[in-house]
Design a protein around this motif. Sequence first.
Motif, mmCIF file in Angstrom:
data_model
loop_
_atom_site.group_PDB
_atom_site.id
_atom_site.type_symbol
_atom_site.label_atom_id
_atom_site.label_comp_id
_atom_site.label_asym_id
_atom_site.label_seq_id
_atom_site.Cartn_x
_atom_site.Cartn_y
_atom_site.Cartn_z
ATOM 1 N N CYS A 8 1.171 -1.084 0.267
ATOM 2 C CA CYS A 8 -0.184 -0.190 0.061
ATOM 3 C C CYS A 8 1.018 0.887 -0.284
ATOM 4 C CB CYS A 8 -0.951 -0.442 1.091
ATOM 5 S SG CYS A 8 -2.188 -1.275 0.992
ATOM 6 N N ASN A 22 -9.701 5.214 -7.450
ATOM 7 C CA ASN A 22 -11.367 5.171 -6.634
ATOM 8 C C ASN A 22 -11.602 4.031 -5.396
ATOM 9 O OD1 ASN A 22 -12.577 7.209 -8.644
ATOM 10 N ND2 ASN A 22 -12.676 5.920 -9.686
ATOM 11 N N ALA A 23 -10.633 3.339 -5.017
ATOM 12 C CA ALA A 23 -10.070 2.555 -4.064
ATOM 13 C C ALA A 23 -9.316 2.990 -2.813
ATOM 14 C CB ALA A 23 -9.831 1.402 -4.418
ATOM 15 N N THR A 24 -8.929 2.104 -2.081
ATOM 16 C CA THR A 24 -8.435 2.047 -0.856
ATOM 17 C C THR A 24 -7.948 1.028 -0.237
ATOM 18 O OG1 THR A 24 -10.276 3.596 0.387
ATOM 19 C CG2 THR A 24 -8.385 2.112 2.384
ATOM 20 N N CYS A 25 -6.590 1.108 0.157
ATOM 21 C CA CYS A 25 -5.187 -0.147 0.369
ATOM 22 C C CYS A 25 -5.506 -0.290 1.405
ATOM 23 C CB CYS A 25 -4.501 0.366 -0.757
ATOM 24 S SG CYS A 25 -2.999 -1.112 -0.119
ATOM 25 N N TYR A 26 -5.562 -2.113 1.773
ATOM 26 C CA TYR A 26 -5.483 -2.429 2.870
ATOM 27 C C TYR A 26 -4.148 -3.522 3.295
ATOM 28 C CZ TYR A 26 -9.946 0.051 4.216
ATOM 29 O OH TYR A 26 -10.906 1.015 4.518
ATOM 30 N N ALA A 63 0.814 4.560 -3.275
ATOM 31 C CA ALA A 63 -0.337 4.916 -4.083
ATOM 32 C C ALA A 63 -1.428 4.876 -5.106
ATOM 33 C CB ALA A 63 -0.265 6.482 -4.306
ATOM 34 N N TYR A 102 -1.687 -7.994 0.150
ATOM 35 C CA TYR A 102 -3.427 -6.724 0.190
ATOM 36 C C TYR A 102 -4.015 -6.516 -0.187
ATOM 37 C CZ TYR A 102 -2.257 -5.652 -4.403
ATOM 38 O OH TYR A 102 -1.984 -5.413 -5.473
ATOM 39 N N CYS A 126 -4.017 0.246 -5.728
ATOM 40 C CA CYS A 126 -4.997 0.165 -6.420
ATOM 41 C C CYS A 126 -6.224 1.409 -6.613
ATOM 42 C CB CYS A 126 -5.789 0.557 -4.771
ATOM 43 S SG CYS A 126 -5.366 -1.361 -3.760
ATOM 44 N N CYS A 172 -7.878 -4.497 -1.844
ATOM 45 C CA CYS A 172 -8.220 -2.760 -2.128
ATOM 46 C C CYS A 172 -9.694 -2.886 -2.247
ATOM 47 C CB CYS A 172 -7.782 -2.420 -3.751
ATOM 48 S SG CYS A 172 -6.544 -2.769 -4.240
ATOM 49 N N CYS A 185 -13.331 -0.858 -2.569
ATOM 50 C CA CYS A 185 -13.716 0.130 -3.745
ATOM 51 C C CYS A 185 -14.383 1.167 -2.623
ATOM 52 C CB CYS A 185 -14.513 -0.404 -5.064
ATOM 53 S SG CYS A 185 -13.708 -1.158 -6.691
ATOM 54 N N ALA A 186 -13.919 2.487 -3.675
ATOM 55 C CA ALA A 186 -14.518 3.202 -2.033
ATOM 56 C C ALA A 186 -16.446 3.403 -2.243
ATOM 57 C CB ALA A 186 -14.704 4.833 -3.104
#
Length: 689
Positions: free
Chosen positions: A80, A89-93, A83, A99, A86, A101, A103-104
């Motif tokens: 992650c 429009n997505a958040t990486c965990y 940047a 990892y 993913c 992704c 989506c928002a």
Amino acid sequence: MFVHRSRTAEGHVRGVVIKAHGTLAFPNQNEDECQNSPCESPKVCHNTYKSYDCVCAAGFLTVRDPPSSKDTACLDLDECANADVCGANATCYNSYGSYHCICAVGFQSEPGHAPLGCQVSPLNCPEAERRNNSNPVPCDLKHSGTTERSKRSDKVSCSMTEQAHRLLDKVCQNFSEAEDSQAVIDFVNSFLNESSLWANMEVTERLNAVTALLDLMENLAMAIALTLPRPKTKTVSGASFALKVQVFGGQNKTEDEVVGLQVWNNTMEINWKTIAGQNDSDFAAISLLVFNNLESILNSEENRKGGGVAGRTGPLNSKVITASISNKAASHHLTEVVNFTLKLNQEHNGTGDLKCVYWKKTGVGSFWSTEGCITFDINQTHVMCQCNHLTSFAILMAPIEIEDDFALTVITYVGLTISLLCLAASIIVFSKCRSIQNCNTTVHMHLSINLFLAQLLFLIGLNVTGVKILCAVIAGCLHYLFLTVFAWMLLDSLQIFMACRHLTVKAYTRTHIIKRRYLYPSGYAVSALIVIISAAVNPTGYGSERSCWLSLESRFRWSFLGPVCFIIVVNLVLFIWTMVLLQHHLTTRDTSVSKIKDTRVLTLKAAARLFVLGCTWIFGILNVNENTTVFSYIFTILNTLQGVFIFLIYCVFNHQVRNDIRRCFHKRRMGSLTDTTNIALSSPETKTA
């Protein structure tokens, strides 16, 4: 057997195979030492020739601990930190060795690109269906005061609505095109074909069921689009609907290019830029759904209610369609209008107003609305609509109604006020002036009294629509009073005709006029009979959501227009006949027999009376739509000033009334002078005394 390993100076492993009974063997073929998983996690084994290596797995970083040592260790790699891993429009965990992704909100993984890249979700799922393992709230079947049949119907309709929510849950979460599509098709066909079920539903249940059905089918269309290759067009049809889905991808289209779909002679045309959005995505889809008989279900609801939400609506005259695009963010506020051409179920013959409407969902319910849609073009078989949003649409057949006009409202209130004052003065004259007391005056007084009551009730009670029972009573009273006014108008016309017909009779007696014992039944009983029959045939015909007058549904207004038209025709015939008789008597009259002293005055009165006694209502009959504004103004002015006409014709232009008024004022003046003289004469006597 067992394997003995020893490491050479170069670090390679030398393997010796010891067979049973102590026999040694040196194999010529390489053996896969990784089969026994010799490496500890998170290292993985890589087989080599006659050996193997333990290396760090993907997602881990190889380090030497300490740096000078030959031994290596594996540390978790934070993917992650990049940047762009993913997308925007997505958040990486990050997780141990991997990892993922997410989506928002409002976005989902692009087909064939997961987990990389998230696009705007084309589905429009309620929040309850977005959550995993969500269950719809069960229906409340505790309806007090309902019959057993109604309770059974409520239970079935509630079960069907819950099933629609369950299917929507599948469509929104783990959709399988092969299994779930057929399940939805079977459900919709079964649901729409349950005519008895729809007929027994309560109003709220029916509207909720229609909303759930439309939501399910709208999301089904986009869910199918997500499973299709690009480009691809697919048609899904059942007994109760037809759906066409078109998916685009990689086409070189200009921003101004128009994309269209056609289903069952209903078409949709939309700008390509609206479908693709600002950033041309490699996934874009459009769908058009047409229901086969949903409009008949909603029309039966319209007939049951006798009106509509937010005002009386009318029946649907087209199929109900649902249009959607993958660019959900633009669906509610399109930058370019979308064109719909809907086929009419019944050809348009010019009567009634055709409106483009959409199914508007609010927190308190759903209903048809014209907001954001205009009727662009109409022909005999089709209607073109232009809308700035997407949802479910139809064509509404609304009866023509004259919109409120401020100028007409002012004219009505001012004219009625003046008319009421003149009618009140006329009633006083007819009751107090003894020189004109005859059968004709009786007709004039009752005509004035009924017209006064009708206009007064019209002025204060027409818009009292808050209480339905009171509104219905007001409408019934107005119906009766106006019919009574027309009845006395007809009697007055007959009196004029009979008077003109017997102008040459020397011994003119009361046998040549209508006797009083026939006047009252004719003036009041016939009107009461018409109102009683009308109320018995259609008790709900009195009062509407717009005004306390006769309902425009089911031709109930003809209970008033029928007698009015009849009296107007009779008045016209009597007017023409009276004019012919007058012309004959004026050319062949015998002054010793004729009662006419001033032919001009008699001709003027005959024409003016008949004009006031019904001819002005011809303009009311001609006032049928918004294109007859001139007739609206003529009708409003003439009819609100009928009291003024009656006062002028029967009182001001009547020399007997003028003479009586002069005598009355003369007597009062003489009495005042006499009183003054008596006071003057008595003053000296008082002083002498």
